[in-house]
Design a protein around this motif. Structure first.
Motif, PDB file in Angstrom:
ATOM      1  N   LEU A  69       0.813  -1.214   0.000  1.00  0.00           N
ATOM      2  CA  LEU A  69       0.000   0.000   0.000  1.00  0.00           C
ATOM      3  C   LEU A  69       0.850   1.268   0.000  1.00  0.00           C
ATOM      4  N   LEU A  70       1.944   1.253   0.741  1.00  0.00           N
ATOM      5  CA  LEU A  70       2.832   2.417   0.767  1.00  0.00           C
ATOM      6  C   LEU A  70       3.455   2.661  -0.602  1.00  0.00           C
TER       7      LEU A  70
ATOM      8  N   ALA B 132       2.269   1.972  -3.369  1.00  0.00           N
ATOM      9  CA  ALA B 132       1.242   2.410  -4.311  1.00  0.00           C
ATOM     10  C   ALA B 132       0.845   3.872  -4.068  1.00  0.00           C
ATOM     11  N   GLY B 133       1.526   4.527  -3.138  1.00  0.00           N
ATOM     12  CA  GLY B 133       1.283   5.944  -2.899  1.00  0.00           C
ATOM     13  C   GLY B 133       0.282   6.245  -1.808  1.00  0.00           C
ATOM     14  N   ASN B 134      -0.037   5.259  -0.983  1.00  0.00           N
ATOM     15  CA  ASN B 134      -0.995   5.468   0.097  1.00  0.00           C
ATOM     16  C   ASN B 134      -0.284   5.755   1.413  1.00  0.00           C
ATOM     17  N   LYS B 135      -0.985   6.466   2.279  1.00  0.00           N
ATOM     18  CA  LYS B 135      -0.611   6.529   3.686  1.00  0.00           C
ATOM     19  C   LYS B 135      -1.417   5.443   4.377  1.00  0.00           C
ATOM     20  N   VAL B 136      -0.866   4.854   5.428  1.00  0.00           N
ATOM     21  CA  VAL B 136      -1.587   3.812   6.151  1.00  0.00           C
ATOM     22  C   VAL B 136      -1.652   4.183   7.620  1.00  0.00           C
ATOM     23  N   GLN B 137      -2.874   4.404   8.089  1.00  0.00           N
ATOM     24  CA  GLN B 137      -3.071   4.686   9.504  1.00  0.00           C
ATOM     25  C   GLN B 137      -3.058   3.355  10.235  1.00  0.00           C
TER      26      GLN B 137
ATOM     27  N   THR C 167       0.421   7.020  11.678  1.00  0.00           N
ATOM     28  CA  THR C 167       0.320   6.804  10.242  1.00  0.00           C
ATOM     29  C   THR C 167       1.692   6.613   9.621  1.00  0.00           C
TER      30      THR C 167
ATOM     31  N   TYR D 208       3.939   6.487   6.083  1.00  0.00           N
ATOM     32  CA  TYR D 208       3.913   7.011   4.717  1.00  0.00           C
ATOM     33  C   TYR D 208       5.343   7.072   4.191  1.00  0.00           C
TER      34      TYR D 208
END
Length: 162
Positions: free
Chosen positions: A71-72, A74-79, A85, A87
């Motif tokens: 997910l990271l 792919a350009g997402n932040k993950v809480q 979070t 990133y």
């Protein structure tokens, strides 16, 4: 917040860098007693009042690790729950013009970042952590023999500037 605080070990250091404005000053630095492996962390979770087996905890943790990276990237932040979070950020050197910008030349690195939660439920900012933390001098945790070895190692490597 589910934490227990038996005491964050610290040691005192004197800055000996003559060119530093901190030269001769004393300060504290966290001392980490050991680094737990991922498997030791999994075992701790499994033994920490969990109804899940070590294998179940490991499976979830490994899947979480894989998905977090996916997910990271792919350009997402993950809480991550109430902790904070994760990133990614990019280290880049400048190009004179947009046309001159080249990914392989100008992007120098990618960093994994973490921003602690600031909500009142689990505020992990520096001021809140300071209020929650009980401190214990690392010298109080070690034997005389370990203290001699520790002091000898500290003198060899010397402290770094704060």
């Amino acid at each position: 917040m589910a934490t227990t605080n038996s005491g964050l070990p610290y040691a005192n250091y004197q800055c000996k860098n003559e060119s530093s404005r901190y030269n001769g000053k004393w300060y504290a630095r966290a001392r980490h007693l050991k680094t737990l492996t991922f498997n030791q962390f999994i075992q701790h979770i499994a033994e920490h009042g969990s109804n899940f087996t070590r294998a179940e905890v490991a499976g979830v943790a490994y899947k979480m690790q894989d998905c977090l990276l996916e997910l990271l990237l792919a350009g997402n932040k993950v809480q991550f729950g109430e902790i904070g979070t994760f990133y990614l950020s990019i280290q880049s050197k400048p190009a004179d013009t947009l046309q001159d910008f080249n990914v392989s030349e100008h992007i120098k690195g990618v960093k994994l970042n973490f921003a602690p939660n600031r909500a009142n439920v689990n505020n992990l900012t520096a001021p809140s952590l300071l209020k929650l933390t009980r401190f214990i001098n690392v010298q109080d945790l070690i034997t005389d023999k370990e203290r001699s070895e520790y002091n000898a190692a500290t003198e060899e490597t010397g402290p770094s500037e704060p």
